[in-house]
Design a protein around this motif. Structure first.
Motif, PDB file in Angstrom:
ATOM      1  N   ILE A  42      39.418  49.182  38.478  1.00 16.51           N
ATOM      2  CA  ILE A  42      39.710  47.933  37.758  1.00 16.51           C
ATOM      3  C   ILE A  42      38.725  47.676  36.639  1.00 16.51           C
ATOM      4  CG2 ILE A  42      40.868  46.788  39.669  1.00 16.51           C
ATOM      5  CD1 ILE A  42      38.263  45.350  40.225  1.00 16.51           C
ATOM      6  N   THR A  82      45.020  46.147  37.908  1.00 13.83           N
ATOM      7  CA  THR A  82      43.696  45.547  38.067  1.00 13.83           C
ATOM      8  C   THR A  82      43.708  44.320  38.965  1.00 13.83           C
ATOM      9  OG1 THR A  82      44.051  44.279  36.072  1.00 13.83           O
ATOM     10  CG2 THR A  82      42.858  46.344  35.848  1.00 13.83           C
ATOM     11  N   VAL A  83      44.812  43.596  38.967  1.00 13.62           N
ATOM     12  CA  VAL A  83      44.813  42.340  39.712  1.00 13.62           C
ATOM     13  C   VAL A  83      45.633  42.434  40.992  1.00 13.62           C
ATOM     14  CG1 VAL A  83      45.436  39.903  39.619  1.00 13.62           C
ATOM     15  CG2 VAL A  83      44.357  40.978  37.664  1.00 13.62           C
ATOM     16  N   ALA A 134      43.466  29.950  39.702  1.00 13.48           N
ATOM     17  CA  ALA A 134      43.882  31.358  39.724  1.00 13.48           C
ATOM     18  C   ALA A 134      42.747  32.298  39.345  1.00 13.48           C
ATOM     19  CB  ALA A 134      45.098  31.584  38.810  1.00 13.48           C
ATOM     20  N   ALA A 184      46.331  36.806  34.431  1.00 16.96           N
ATOM     21  CA  ALA A 184      45.947  38.062  33.784  1.00 16.96           C
ATOM     22  C   ALA A 184      46.756  38.284  32.509  1.00 16.96           C
ATOM     23  CB  ALA A 184      46.147  39.228  34.747  1.00 16.96           C
ATOM     24  N   HIS A 194      39.208  38.851  44.126  1.00 22.56           N
ATOM     25  CA  HIS A 194      38.490  40.091  44.414  1.00 22.56           C
ATOM     26  C   HIS A 194      37.483  40.434  43.321  1.00 22.56           C
ATOM     27  CE1 HIS A 194      41.731  40.976  41.782  1.00 22.56           C
ATOM     28  NE2 HIS A 194      41.515  42.256  41.733  1.00 22.56           N
ATOM     29  N   LYS A 233      36.780  50.674  45.370  1.00 22.91           N
ATOM     30  CA  LYS A 233      37.217  49.848  44.250  1.00 22.91           C
ATOM     31  C   LYS A 233      38.357  50.574  43.568  1.00 22.91           C
ATOM     32  CE  LYS A 233      34.117  46.363  43.532  1.00 22.91           C
ATOM     33  NZ  LYS A 233      34.161  45.125  42.797  1.00 22.91           N
ATOM     34  N   GLY A 257      44.675  45.162  43.473  1.00 21.41           N
ATOM     35  CA  GLY A 257      43.345  44.849  43.986  1.00 21.41           C
ATOM     36  C   GLY A 257      43.407  43.785  45.063  1.00 21.41           C
ATOM     37  N   ILE A 258      44.254  42.790  44.856  1.00 20.99           N
ATOM     38  CA  ILE A 258      44.315  41.697  45.818  1.00 20.99           C
ATOM     39  C   ILE A 258      45.082  42.100  47.078  1.00 20.99           C
ATOM     40  CG2 ILE A 258      45.172  39.343  46.188  1.00 20.99           C
ATOM     41  CD1 ILE A 258      44.500  38.797  43.263  1.00 20.99           C
ATOM     42  N   THR A 317      47.963  44.539  34.480  1.00 22.22           N
ATOM     43  CA  THR A 317      47.905  43.432  35.426  1.00 22.22           C
ATOM     44  C   THR A 317      48.118  43.935  36.849  1.00 22.22           C
ATOM     45  OG1 THR A 317      48.850  42.016  33.746  1.00 22.22           O
ATOM     46  CG2 THR A 317      48.915  41.207  35.991  1.00 22.22           C
ATOM     47  N   GLU A 325      50.421  33.334  40.411  1.00 25.26           N
ATOM     48  CA  GLU A 325      49.570  32.810  39.339  1.00 25.26           C
ATOM     49  C   GLU A 325      48.468  33.781  38.915  1.00 25.26           C
ATOM     50  OE1 GLU A 325      48.232  29.105  40.757  1.00 25.26           O
ATOM     51  OE2 GLU A 325      50.147  28.158  40.310  1.00 25.26           O
ATOM     52  N   TYR A 326      48.005  34.593  39.858  1.00 26.56           N
ATOM     53  CA  TYR A 326      46.980  35.565  39.484  1.00 26.56           C
ATOM     54  C   TYR A 326      47.504  36.490  38.393  1.00 26.56           C
ATOM     55  CZ  TYR A 326      44.505  34.179  43.720  1.00 26.56           C
ATOM     56  OH  TYR A 326      43.852  33.473  44.686  1.00 26.56           O
ATOM     57  N   PHE A 329      40.562  35.365  40.023  1.00 24.79           N
ATOM     58  CA  PHE A 329      40.875  36.549  40.813  1.00 24.79           C
ATOM     59  C   PHE A 329      39.917  36.618  42.000  1.00 24.79           C
ATOM     60  CE2 PHE A 329      41.931  38.011  36.362  1.00 24.79           C
ATOM     61  CZ  PHE A 329      43.242  37.601  36.462  1.00 24.79           C
ATOM     62  N   TYR A 388      37.165  39.623  32.112  1.00 23.36           N
ATOM     63  CA  TYR A 388      38.436  40.330  32.304  1.00 23.36           C
ATOM     64  C   TYR A 388      39.224  40.431  30.992  1.00 23.36           C
ATOM     65  CZ  TYR A 388      42.927  41.660  34.278  1.00 23.36           C
ATOM     66  OH  TYR A 388      44.099  42.314  34.557  1.00 23.36           O
ATOM     67  N   LYS A 401      49.958  35.054  45.485  1.00 21.18           N
ATOM     68  CA  LYS A 401      50.169  33.989  44.498  1.00 21.18           C
ATOM     69  C   LYS A 401      50.418  34.583  43.122  1.00 21.18           C
ATOM     70  CE  LYS A 401      46.670  31.154  44.925  1.00 21.18           C
ATOM     71  NZ  LYS A 401      45.755  30.081  44.581  1.00 21.18           N
TER      72      LYS A 401
END
Lengths: 543, 367
Positions: free
Chosen positions: A273, A191-192, B85, A178, B89, A270, A195-196, A188, A173-174, B87, B98, A171
């Motif tokens: 992030i 970290t986002v 939205a 960010a 995780h 990890k 990560g996802i 972005t 949107e994440y 996150f 964040y 998505k």
């Protein structure tokens, strides 16, 4: 099919005995043909391993080969993921029309049979008369670096495909969230987004790793004196059975350990992030840095992956205008064996594909819809095991198993079983994923409207997944046609890649142009397959 | 401080003009709503302000700064998404901190802000929870907290209550407004729900097909709609079609279907012109039987619905037009199905419009 017959089948399918009969058959076949033989085959030859412990020279050689395999596999898979991320990003996020072209091109090395790929790379990097001429000799000699380059190249498309899929499902949107919170694009992504999509990155790593541990044919072409696990097995399988068993077992055990580790630690790993370095990350987020990154990505793709993959097409093209071409078509020596091997390869591929659909489809449904209760997740894990077993080891083991249990088994069956075991996970995985994407509600709706289970499959599940099934079938077919290691291990009969390996290795007296032409035919067929796939998938395939 | 100005902003997607030459001025510390049916361009407008997309034409100012070329991370905004939205995780705490982290605040400051905003949305005890462990309302509050933690003075909310249950939605809308006011933020809230917009906004812009039709306080929009669509979308109305039979200084006499004559306040329309009269369901009074008087029309009750606070009647007028009349259920007389009644309204409570060039169906279309 006659309508009455179909209706009868539909009715039958609503009886739970029939339904579970089908599922049970699929599970039994999975155990009997795919999971158990490769494992048992090694176990029954357990005692032969003593021979290697008495021979310290052989033991050192074997251990070296195993460690070479893992060093190359880990390094190559890590590099593939690192190089694949920016490429996948370019394909998934770019709005330019070129992204589509790039998308298709990225599939090319995947569809070229690996034996051809091996020869192609050998020509590109080593042959002093072609590209290397500009650089006064050979750029890369056969050996560990050329093996690494080869493995990098054939895993690259798979890695890119997996990451592109993850980016498209993700998505957006994440990322936008960010950005609005103050993170520049690079931060972005780090970290986002990464990560996802971490599970997909791990999956990509595992696929690249498994392929690198398994690949035999092309690796033999480019290895020179260098020995990794599969080549060691290939070299010793007729002289030192114990050494072969030892290396197979070591490869399997260490592979399993590494996968378990990646699965367990990967979840906990990890990505960095926590911290943020606003000034540096801002600098590498915008236009100049981005175009630099894209240039490097495209350079790697074209110069290290694409052009070397297709380089064998040059001599093939050249051969078209010599007397080699009519000679090849008239199937004079050595082309008679070439054409025979081609027929064998493609009929083997077709048979294996058919069998996969037959026994893999019920399994995909069991896994995707959890039809067998708590057994389903266990099956789900077991399915992947043939992927992580190196294919030479699998071939060796299968041969032991079937020769010991059913001594009179024909080579053809051994070939089919070996190829089935190797391709089965790919087919079941892709089908299960496709079925999972269909909302369960659609099936339930169909049931409430009066459809019997088989009718639900015919009218709802199949039409919605037929394109995935088609691409799964193509994947199985391509993989089977490319497979060399297990083929060499189980049979004397030669498939197309085996013949090419022999030609390149100089076991048959052929000229470079002839090898080129031999590769050329395979590339041509592969391209026809790729184009068909593209054309069909481009249709109304996406719902 | 952050007022937001849009000057002739246009955004196209292929052939579709999503935002069509829009100019707006949203004042500092104002709670401003952009209201319109789905597909009207309201979300596009918000994303333009956030910098998630770039305008094809026009200028966008936040404060005094022209932000057309400023990426979203440098606009000092907080954005709350319809799907939140969060996150997946990261847990609530990592989500909320964040913004401060990526902006490079020192750790102590980031943590202090994190505690403050979680305190503000009363979710301090859930800071370890991952998004999938939270209810919709909690996720929404975390999303707001996260947007606020980045220190923004401009809060952009894209249908922030759209994914919540009706009850939670009604509670949270006042909470968001209260927070925005307490923190002296400028808030721009996009919604398709007129009652939500009316309840919480200082001012509302009504959009349709990429254009802003009217900007005003909720009262202005309700009392004085400038177009048939606004009258329809804000509050709703009966539309009686006819033509102007006569005009005096301030009054227009309108002849409806079947020769019925009605008085309305004239707004510069001429005799003979085709018009539409918008009369809100709640301005009618109903009396039993047939009665004569100014703007009195007799009819028959065709359908009754009890809606709790109100009674809703569908009345077939003598000229066969069907209208809706709403009366408070406690303080009014009740009427029965099939009963003959007379409805009437004050001329100043009806709004007169020229008949739309595109036709009524198109004018009222919300899709």
């Amino acid at each position: 099919m006659p309508r009455k017959f179909v209706e009868k089948l539909d009715k039958l399918s609503s009886k739970s005995a029939v339904k579970y009969g089908v599922y049970l058959t699929a599970v039994v076949l999975f155990f009997a043909l795919i999971l158990v033989p490769p494992i048992l085959g090694i176990v029954i030859k357990w005692e032969t391993m003593q021979e290697i412990f008495g021979n310290s020279e052989l033991l050192t050689r074997a251990l070296n080969a195993v460690s070479n395999s893992f060093v190359v596999a880990v390094a190559v898979s890590a590099l593939d993921v690192a190089a694949g991320i920016p490429m996948a990003w370019l394909i998934a996020r770019s709005r330019s029309r070129w992204a589509n072209v790039l998308d298709t091109l990225a599939d090319v090395p995947f569809i070229v049979p690996t034996a051809v790929l091996g020869y192609s790379l050998l020509l590109f990097w080593y042959n002093p008369k072609t590209v290397s001429e500009i650089f006064w000799g050979s750029l890369v000699s056969p050996g560990i670096f050329l093996v690494a380059l080869l493995h990098f190249t054939f895993s690259y498309p798979v890695v890119v495909r997996v990451i592109v899929g993850a980016l498209l499902d993700y998505k957006i949107e994440y990322e936008q969230a960010a950005r609005t919170l103050g993170a520049p694009p690079f931060t972005t992504a780090r970290t986002v987004t990464l990560g996802i999509i971490k599970p997909s990155l791990i999956a990509a790593f595992i696929l690249a790793f498994a392929r690198s541990i398994s690949e035999t044919g092309a690796t033999m072409m480019v290895a020179g004196a260098f020995e990794n696990g599969p080549i060691f097995i290939q070299n010793t399988k007729d002289t030192y059975v114990g050494a072969t068993v030892f290396v197979s077992l070591t490869l399997i055990v260490i592979s399993c350990l590494i996968f378990a580790m990646v699965r367990v630690l990967g979840g906990r790993l990890k990505l960095p992030i926590k911290g943020a370095w606003p000034t540096i990350e801002r600098k590498i987020s915008y236009s100049k840095a981005v175009s630099a990154r894209n240039s490097v990505t495209l350079f790697i793709f074209f110069v290290i992956v694409l052009v070397p993959s297709l380089f064998a097409a040059l001599p093939a093209f050249e051969a078209l205008f010599t007397d080699i071409f009519p000679k090849a078509l008239s199937s004079a020596y050595p082309w008679d064996s070439y054409w025979q091997s081609l027929v064998l390869s493609y009929s083997l591929g077709a048979t294996v594909t058919f069998l996969n659909i037959l026994i893999g489809l019920p399994m995909a449904i069991i896994v995707a819809r959890k039809r067998l209760g708590s057994l389903s997740p266990i099956l789900n894990t077991l399915i992947d095991i043939p992927i992580i077993v190196p294919s030479v080891a699998l071939g060796v083991s299968l041969r032991f198993f079937w020769k010991e249990t059913v001594a009179f088994i024909s080579e053809d069956w051994l070939l089919i079983f070996a190829h089935l075991a190797i391709t089965y996970p790919y087919f079941v995985r892709s089908m299960a994923a496709a079925i999972e994407r269909i909302s369960l509600e659609l099936e339930e709706a169909s049931r409430t409207l009066g459809a019997k289970p088989l009718c639900v499959f015919r009218t709802i599940v199949f039409p919605l997944t037929k394109y995935s099934m088609f691409s799964g079938a193509i994947m199985v077919f391509t993989r089977s046609v490319s497979e060399t290691g297990a083929t060499l291990a189980v049979a004397q009969r030669k498939t197309a890649p085996v013949v090419l390996v022999e030609w390149v290795k100089g076991k048959v007296a052929v000229s470079p142009l002839e090898i080129g032409l031999g590769c050329g035919f395979l590339i041509l067929i592969s391209f026809i397959i790729l184009l068909t796939l593209r054309l069909i998938v481009r249709g109304k395939g996406r719902y | 401080m952050p007022d937001v100005r849009l000057v002739n902003v246009t955004k196209r997607f292929g052939k579709i003009v999503a935002v069509d030459n829009v100019s707006l001025h949203i004042k500092d510390k104002e709670y401003f709503s952009i209201l319109g049916p789905s597909g009207c361009g309201k979300t596009t407008l918000l994303r333009l302000i956030a910098g998630l997309i770039e305008p094809d034409e026009g200028e966008i100012y936040i404060g005094d700064r022209l932000v057309n070329d400023v990426p979203p991370e440098d606009r000092d905004i907080g954005f709350v998404f319809q799907t939140f939205a969060l996150f997946p995780h990261m847990n609530a705490w990592e989500n909320v901190t964040y913004g401060p982290r990526v902006k490079g605040f020192d750790v102590k400051k980031a943590e202090r802000i994190g505690h403050e905003v979680l305190e503000m949305v009363r979710l301090h005890e859930r800071l370890d929870a991952f998004p999938h462990e939270l209810s919709g309302g909690m996720m929404q509050r975390i999303a707001v907290a996260r947007a606020l933690a980045a220190g923004a003075k401009l809060l952009l909310l894209d249908e922030p209550l759209g994914h919540l249950d009706a009850k939670v939605r009604n509670e949270l809308r006042y909470e968001i407004r209260r927070m925005a006011k307490d923190l002296e933020l400028t808030a721009i809230h996009v919604t398709h729900d007129q009652s939500e917009a009316m309840a919480i906004s200082d001012r509302i812009a009504v959009m349709k097909k990429g254009k802003v039709l009217q900007v005003g306080t909720p009262q202005e929009l309700y009392m004085n709609p400038k177009s048939i669509f606004v009258a329809h979308f804000i509050g709703g109305a009966n539309f009686l079609e006819g033509f102007i039979a006569d005009v005096t200084d301030k009054t227009a006499t309108i002849e409806l279907r079947g020769g019925l004559k009605i008085q309305a306040v004239n707004k510069g329309l001429n005799k003979g012109e085709r018009v539409v009269l918008a009369v809100r369901p709640e301005v009618f009074t109903i009396k039993r039987g047939e009665r004569r008087g100014t703007n009195s029309i007799s009819g028959v009750v065709e359908r009754i619905a009890f809606e709790g606070t109100n009674l809703r009647y569908e009345v077939r007028l003598e000229n066969q037009d069907l209208i809706v009349v709403v009366t408070p259920s406690l303080s009014c007389e009740w009427f029965n199905m099939g009963e003959k009644i007379t409805v009437s309204f004050q001329p100043e409570n009806a709004h007169l419009f020229a008949y739309p060039e595109v036709g009524m169906r198109e004018e009222l279309a919300v899709e």
